[in-house]
Motif scaffolding. Structure first.
Motif, PDB file in Angstrom:
ATOM      1  N   GLY A   1       2.702   9.437   6.217  1.00  0.00           N
ATOM      2  CA  GLY A   1       2.967   9.354   4.959  1.00  0.00           C
ATOM      3  C   GLY A   1       2.029   9.381   3.918  1.00  0.00           C
ATOM      4  N   GLY A   2       0.773   9.760   4.698  1.00  0.00           N
ATOM      5  CA  GLY A   2      -0.457   9.986   3.701  1.00  0.00           C
ATOM      6  C   GLY A   2      -1.579   9.191   4.020  1.00  0.00           C
ATOM      7  N   ALA A   3      -2.854   9.368   3.707  1.00  0.00           N
ATOM      8  CA  ALA A   3      -3.950   8.754   3.779  1.00  0.00           C
ATOM      9  C   ALA A   3      -3.965   7.550   3.155  1.00  0.00           C
ATOM     10  CB  ALA A   3      -5.165   9.490   3.886  1.00  0.00           C
ATOM     11  N   TYR A   4      -4.464   6.554   3.726  1.00  0.00           N
ATOM     12  CA  TYR A   4      -4.851   5.285   3.249  1.00  0.00           C
ATOM     13  C   TYR A   4      -6.172   4.433   3.660  1.00  0.00           C
ATOM     14  CZ  TYR A   4      -3.056   2.886   7.433  1.00  0.00           C
ATOM     15  OH  TYR A   4      -2.726   2.441   8.568  1.00  0.00           O
ATOM     16  N   TRP A   5      -6.437   3.515   3.034  1.00  0.00           N
ATOM     17  CA  TRP A   5      -7.663   2.628   3.102  1.00  0.00           C
ATOM     18  C   TRP A   5      -7.419   1.368   4.058  1.00  0.00           C
ATOM     19  CZ3 TRP A   5     -12.306   5.492   3.412  1.00  0.00           C
ATOM     20  CH2 TRP A   5     -12.133   6.653   2.686  1.00  0.00           C
ATOM     21  N   ARG A   6      -8.032   1.028   5.121  1.00  0.00           N
ATOM     22  CA  ARG A   6      -7.987  -0.079   5.954  1.00  0.00           C
ATOM     23  C   ARG A   6      -9.318  -0.817   5.924  1.00  0.00           C
ATOM     24  NH1 ARG A   6      -6.171   0.462  12.128  1.00  0.00           N
ATOM     25  NH2 ARG A   6      -8.360   1.061  12.281  1.00  0.00           N
ATOM     26  N   SER A   7      -9.163  -2.137   5.619  1.00  0.00           N
ATOM     27  CA  SER A   7     -10.165  -2.845   5.535  1.00  0.00           C
ATOM     28  C   SER A   7     -10.596  -3.609   6.936  1.00  0.00           C
ATOM     29  CB  SER A   7     -10.067  -4.164   4.722  1.00  0.00           C
ATOM     30  OG  SER A   7     -11.252  -4.952   4.775  1.00  0.00           O
ATOM     31  N   ARG A   8     -11.665  -3.423   7.580  1.00  0.00           N
ATOM     32  CA  ARG A   8     -11.928  -3.899   8.898  1.00  0.00           C
ATOM     33  C   ARG A   8     -13.117  -5.194   8.588  1.00  0.00           C
ATOM     34  NH1 ARG A   8     -11.685   0.280  13.356  1.00  0.00           N
ATOM     35  NH2 ARG A   8     -12.703  -1.394  14.535  1.00  0.00           N
ATOM     36  N   ASP A   9     -12.526  -6.408   8.896  1.00  0.00           N
ATOM     37  CA  ASP A   9     -13.522  -7.374   8.505  1.00  0.00           C
ATOM     38  C   ASP A   9     -13.565  -8.569   9.801  1.00  0.00           C
ATOM     39  OD1 ASP A   9     -10.989  -9.518   6.678  1.00  0.00           O
ATOM     40  OD2 ASP A   9     -10.944  -8.448   8.771  1.00  0.00           O
ATOM     41  N   THR A  10     -13.289  -8.026  10.732  1.00  0.00           N
ATOM     42  CA  THR A  10     -13.567  -8.612  12.220  1.00  0.00           C
ATOM     43  C   THR A  10     -15.049  -8.856  12.571  1.00  0.00           C
ATOM     44  OG1 THR A  10     -13.290  -6.595  13.407  1.00  0.00           O
ATOM     45  CG2 THR A  10     -11.170  -7.893  12.861  1.00  0.00           C
ATOM     46  N   MET A  11     -15.957  -8.152  11.979  1.00  0.00           N
ATOM     47  CA  MET A  11     -17.446  -8.125  12.518  1.00  0.00           C
ATOM     48  C   MET A  11     -18.141  -9.025  11.615  1.00  0.00           C
ATOM     49  SD  MET A  11     -17.570  -3.872  13.053  1.00  0.00           S
ATOM     50  CE  MET A  11     -16.778  -3.649  11.549  1.00  0.00           C
TER      51      MET A  11
ATOM     52  N   GLY B   1       0.734  -1.131   0.124  1.00  0.00           N
ATOM     53  CA  GLY B   1       0.154  -0.015   0.040  1.00  0.00           C
ATOM     54  C   GLY B   1       0.777   1.425  -0.078  1.00  0.00           C
ATOM     55  N   LEU B   2       2.109   1.065   0.098  1.00  0.00           N
ATOM     56  CA  LEU B   2       3.191   2.270   0.218  1.00  0.00           C
ATOM     57  C   LEU B   2       4.163   2.073  -0.922  1.00  0.00           C
ATOM     58  CD1 LEU B   2       3.665   2.549   4.039  1.00  0.00           C
ATOM     59  CD2 LEU B   2       1.799   3.919   2.607  1.00  0.00           C
ATOM     60  N   GLU B   3       4.476   3.255  -1.330  1.00  0.00           N
ATOM     61  CA  GLU B   3       5.586   3.399  -2.312  1.00  0.00           C
ATOM     62  C   GLU B   3       6.623   4.381  -1.744  1.00  0.00           C
ATOM     63  OE1 GLU B   3       3.936   4.308  -6.224  1.00  0.00           O
ATOM     64  OE2 GLU B   3       3.657   2.200  -6.567  1.00  0.00           O
ATOM     65  N   CYS B   4       7.924   4.080  -2.673  1.00  0.00           N
ATOM     66  CA  CYS B   4       9.042   4.782  -1.880  1.00  0.00           C
ATOM     67  C   CYS B   4       9.194   6.282  -2.811  1.00  0.00           C
ATOM     68  CB  CYS B   4      10.287   3.923  -2.439  1.00  0.00           C
ATOM     69  SG  CYS B   4      11.972   4.764  -1.520  1.00  0.00           S
ATOM     70  N   GLY B   5       9.643   7.305  -2.180  1.00  0.00           N
ATOM     71  CA  GLY B   5      10.128   8.750  -2.800  1.00  0.00           C
ATOM     72  C   GLY B   5       8.646   9.561  -3.281  1.00  0.00           C
ATOM     73  N   VAL B   6       7.426   9.007  -2.612  1.00  0.00           N
ATOM     74  CA  VAL B   6       6.298   9.906  -3.069  1.00  0.00           C
ATOM     75  C   VAL B   6       6.258  11.274  -2.621  1.00  0.00           C
ATOM     76  CG1 VAL B   6       3.817  10.006  -2.710  1.00  0.00           C
ATOM     77  CG2 VAL B   6       4.790   7.648  -2.964  1.00  0.00           C
ATOM     78  N   ALA B   7       6.718  11.451  -1.479  1.00  0.00           N
ATOM     79  CA  ALA B   7       6.759  13.003  -0.935  1.00  0.00           C
ATOM     80  C   ALA B   7       8.032  13.149  -0.746  1.00  0.00           C
ATOM     81  CB  ALA B   7       5.523  12.818   0.351  1.00  0.00           C
ATOM     82  N   SER B   8       9.002  12.275  -0.133  1.00  0.00           N
ATOM     83  CA  SER B   8      10.368  12.552   0.241  1.00  0.00           C
ATOM     84  C   SER B   8      11.353  11.413  -0.340  1.00  0.00           C
ATOM     85  CB  SER B   8      10.583  12.894   1.721  1.00  0.00           C
ATOM     86  OG  SER B   8       9.758  13.910   2.187  1.00  0.00           O
ATOM     87  N   PRO B   9      12.361  11.655  -0.975  1.00  0.00           N
ATOM     88  CA  PRO B   9      12.946  10.820  -1.143  1.00  0.00           C
ATOM     89  C   PRO B   9      13.480   9.705  -0.201  1.00  0.00           C
ATOM     90  CG  PRO B   9      14.103  12.784  -2.018  1.00  0.00           C
ATOM     91  CD  PRO B   9      13.439  12.842  -0.879  1.00  0.00           C
ATOM     92  N   ASN B  10      13.577   8.502  -0.652  1.00  0.00           N
ATOM     93  CA  ASN B  10      14.036   7.246   0.346  1.00  0.00           C
ATOM     94  C   ASN B  10      13.013   7.054   1.554  1.00  0.00           C
ATOM     95  OD1 ASN B  10      16.846   8.465  -0.758  1.00  0.00           O
ATOM     96  ND2 ASN B  10      16.437   6.341  -1.375  1.00  0.00           N
ATOM     97  N   LEU B  11      11.858   7.540   1.418  1.00  0.00           N
ATOM     98  CA  LEU B  11      10.885   7.533   2.673  1.00  0.00           C
ATOM     99  C   LEU B  11       9.630   6.962   1.999  1.00  0.00           C
ATOM    100  CD1 LEU B  11      11.365  10.910   4.706  1.00  0.00           C
ATOM    101  CD2 LEU B  11      12.241   8.385   5.210  1.00  0.00           C
ATOM    102  N   CYS B  12       9.214   5.998   2.609  1.00  0.00           N
ATOM    103  CA  CYS B  12       7.857   5.158   2.377  1.00  0.00           C
ATOM    104  C   CYS B  12       6.508   6.358   2.316  1.00  0.00           C
ATOM    105  CB  CYS B  12       7.728   4.200   2.899  1.00  0.00           C
ATOM    106  SG  CYS B  12       8.868   2.853   2.667  1.00  0.00           S
ATOM    107  N   GLY B  13       5.677   6.222   1.432  1.00  0.00           N
ATOM    108  CA  GLY B  13       4.347   7.186   1.672  1.00  0.00           C
ATOM    109  C   GLY B  13       3.424   6.518   0.707  1.00  0.00           C
ATOM    110  N   THR B  14       2.155   7.257   0.721  1.00  0.00           N
ATOM    111  CA  THR B  14       1.044   6.784   0.227  1.00  0.00           C
ATOM    112  C   THR B  14       0.981   6.982  -1.192  1.00  0.00           C
ATOM    113  OG1 THR B  14      -0.302   6.683   2.326  1.00  0.00           O
ATOM    114  CG2 THR B  14      -1.553   6.729   0.124  1.00  0.00           C
TER     115      THR B  14
END
Length: 738
Positions: free
Chosen positions: A474-484, A92-105
């Motif tokens: 690193g930016g907003a992302y979507w998480r799946s909740r499936d415990t219910m 769900g993350l990629e490298c260098g999206v907002a800053s070099p060598n840092l993971c972000g959305t």
């Protein structure tokens, strides 16, 4: 350069005697692109004409020491070289999206401003891949997708498309000479800076399935109906591609370069055709049996052929969906199984000394001795289960021993057969998002729980899914909740939020989820004898709630809490009600079938004005306007829109093309958005916006082949809005508008 003798069969050898395959070695170091200003990040470097930075005299920096300190990606030695640190970001993350060598959305956006939010980095099905060099790997697919992966992060290429399209083929000779082909005979060429649409000398539109770039600006494209096109670089751009003669009518599924200006094509009927580029005529290779005695019927865009060590490999599925896997053509013209015949192979490509065969639920790699060195299936604990398997449809080498794979519904992974690893970059999207709601950036989306969109909740095993938007550094992302898990057949079809962390998610069989603060609760309204679902709701925590039941002419209200539900009749001929919204306890709106509109005012329900529609209205939304007053907008079948405002006469609109509108949203500025799809049989997403005082709506560009289930927005402090659309196969896209 190295050559390898071809061993196809005598007839083919007679056509291309002395032919040799050629492969360029990978670059020995990583180069870095120039800045947008035409300068280089390192002062001692010079930006060359090819867009890369080259060093003067300098002392290289220690790349190993740098890699030890970074999260991901590539590092520079300061002298034009560099190193791949071999560190990948979590799924769900990629490298260098907002800053070099840092993971972000990832933020993968179209030229029109629609940005993927689920799944990440994008959710289009990918059909084909081509690697030009270590920093340029392209995927093509549906929704007009041309996705560039630069070794660290993804971006969408801005092709000048005037209508929705699907691309099935991509190939080039370098990063400044690239072709993509697809539906309607579309052909685009990229020169490293600009995408140019090129025309065909014949006016017959044909879906093109594959393209092959040749030296000196020449190229070949093949597709449906046995069509084969040849590129003449000196011809005017509007008729640069010329028809070549073939003696087949079956679809040509792949095309492969042979040495000495030779080209090989494969048809769905299992026939191999050969052509010399200077003859513009294809000849069937005689005496060649189809792989495993089957006809090859590959999925759209799948690559069928690859050559390694002078041997031809063909993969695919047989007629009727039988699985044939991967076959190798022997010297005597016969076929030998090169993989498990129970596999459905959708792409074949060579990386170094390895042959890769990927398809439905399999990523298989053959070593230099044609031994299946590893079969990379879904990793342990994979969320993909039941009737679903990942469909890998395209792949290309990142570097020796490592490939990037893509496929159905946006699934992507990095495969490392030497380590037996399949590192997911995106698990794709499968379940439809049926409703969207929220209150601030932490919006929640109600998702369908259908395990298989084709068969529905068979066997009562549906699991409810809630997609929750998470704000992270690193930016907003979507998480799946499936415990219910509810047990039984449950789908989440409606979503309503009335405050931060206060959300209703309505399901069928009168089931619902309710969030208050950090706590989730499950409930059952307890109504019996219903076949529909609670699909719409509105309310205030201190003033009661109103919910609708599909297919019913009554509504259900709880005036003083969750445990005091009662049915309330409304005036009219008993038409089913489909949508409800309110701007206050004494100001609510109902819409339903046959164009019915009812407004609650002064303690009673009444019809504010006739719509003049006989088509059903499916949804309604309203807003208090910044300029004062209020507006309600209802949307429904046949592109019908009905609006009611504090001042002025109610207005109606009929959108061109008569789309089925499933959702509406009104911003505080008064802009109205409606969403749905154009055709019941052939899904095609539809979004329109009405910003001015008139009743006219303008469709906004969104290349998608999926039905939209919902549109929702959040008003921004600057007067603009963030608008989300959600729909089939988990698609969520966002657009920020003024």
């Amino acid at each position: 350069m190295r050559g390898e003798r071809l061993h196809l069969l005598a007839a083919l050898a007679a056509l291309f005697v002395g032919a040799w395959l050629a492969a360029c070695p990978l670059p020995s170091h990583v180069r870095y692109r120039c800045e947008s200003t035409g300068t280089c990040a390192q002062a001692e470097h010079t930006c060359a004409a090819d867009g890369y930075c080259y060093p003067g005299a300098c002392t290289p920096r220690d790349t190993a020491a740098q890699c030890a300190q970074v999260e991901c990606g590539l590092v520079s030695d300061g002298c034009g070289g560099g190193a791949d640190c071999g560190k990948w970001c979590p799924e769900g993350l990629e490298c260098g999206v907002a800053s070099p060598n840092l993971c972000g959305t990832p933020r993968v956006c179209t030229a029109a401003g629609w940005c993927w939010e689920n799944p990440l980095p994008q959710g289009a099905t990918l059909y084909n891949a081509f690697r030009a060099d270590e920093r340029h790997l392209w995927f093509v697919g549906d929704l007009g997708t041309v996705l560039l992966f630069d070794g660290e992060k993804s971006s969408l290429e801005p092709l000048p498309l005037s209508s929705p399209a699907t691309f099935y083929g991509v190939h080039g000779t370098s990063r400044t000479d690239l072709y993509v082909v697809g539906t309607g005979g579309l052909i685009f060429h990229f020169d490293g800076a600009t995408w140019t649409k090129e025309g065909i000398s014949t006016a017959v539109p044909t879906t093109l399935r594959a393209v092959l770039a040749l030296p000196d600006g020449k190229a070949v494209a093949v597709g449906e109906g046995g069509r084969a096109l040849y590129r003449e670089p000196a011809a005017p751009v509007e008729r640069r591609w010329r028809e070549a003669t073939t003696d087949v009518t079956a679809t040509l599924v792949d095309v492969l370069a042979l040495p000495d200006a030779g080209v090989l094509a494969l048809s769905e009927a299992g026939r191999l055709l050969a052509m010399r580029a200077d003859q513009l005529a294809w000849t069937t290779v005689p005496g060649l049996a189809a792989p495993f005695q089957y006809s090859v019927t590959l999925d759209l865009g799948a690559k069928a052929m690859a050559v390694r060590n002078g041997r031809l490999y063909v993969g695919g599925t047989a007629g009727g969906g039988a699985r044939i896997g991967l076959a190798r053509l022997e010297d005597d013209g016969g076929w030998q199984a090169a993989s498990d015949a129970g596999r459905e192979v959708l792409d074949v490509f060579v990386a170094g000394d390895e042959v890769w065969a990927v398809g439905r639920g399999v990523a298989q790699v053959l070593d230099v001795n044609d031994v299946a060195s590893v079969n990379l299936g879904p990793p342990a604990g994979s969320p993909v289960s039941g009737p679903y398997v990942w469909e890998w449809r395209a792949g290309a080498a990142l570097k020796p021993g490592e490939a990037l794979l893509g496929g159905a519904r946006g699934v992507m992974a990095v495969a490392r057969p030497g380590a037996g690893q399949l590192l997911m970059r995106s698990s794709g999207s499968q379940r439809d998002v049926n409703a969207v709601c929220g209150f601030g950036p932490g919006a929640l989306y109600g998702a369908s729980t259908v395990d298989n969109p084709q068969t529905g909740c068979g066997g009562g095993n549906c699991r409810p899914r809630v997609l929750e938007r998470i704000e992270a550094p690193g930016g907003a992302y979507w998480r799946s909740r499936d415990t219910m898990e509810l047990g039984g057949t449950v789908e989440l079809l409606g979503c309503y939020a009335y405050g931060p962390d206060r959300v209703w998610l309505m399901g069928n069989d009168s089931k619902f989820f309710y969030q208050e603060g950090a706590n989730w609760s499950y409930g059952d309204f307890g109504f019996t004898g219903i076949t529909g679902a609670y699909v719409a709701g509105w309310g205030l925590p201190d003033a009661g709630y109103t919910f609708l039941r599909a297919g019913e002419a009554t509504l259900n209200e709880s005036p003083d809490g969750l445990d005091n539900w009662q049915e309330v009749s409304v005036p009219g001929p008993g038409r089913p009600l489909n949508g409800v919204w309110g701007l206050g306890v004494e100001d609510r709106m109902l819409v339903g079938e046959d164009g019915v509109v009812l407004q609650y005012s002064q303690g009673q329900w009444q019809q504010p004005a006739p719509t003049g529609f006989t088509e059903h209205l499916n949804a309604v939304h309203g807003a208090l306007l910044r300029a004062g007053g209020q507006r309600y907008v209802a949307a429904g079948e046949g592109g019908r829109v009905f609006a009611l405002e504090t001042a002025g006469v109610p207005w109606t609109a009929s959108l061109q093309g008569g789309p089925r509108l499933t959702s509406s949203w009104v911003s505080a500025s008064g802009a109205a958005w409606v969403a749905g799809y154009l055709d019941q049989a052939t899904p095609s997403a539809f979004v329109a916006r009405q910003a001015g005082p008139q009743a006219s709506f303008e469709p906004v560009p969104l290349h998608a082949d999926r039905r939209l289930r919902g549109v929702f927005g959040l008003d921004l402090p600057d007067g603009g809005a963030s608008v989300w659309v959600a729909g089939e196969e988990g698609m969520i896209l966002r657009r920020d508008t003024p």
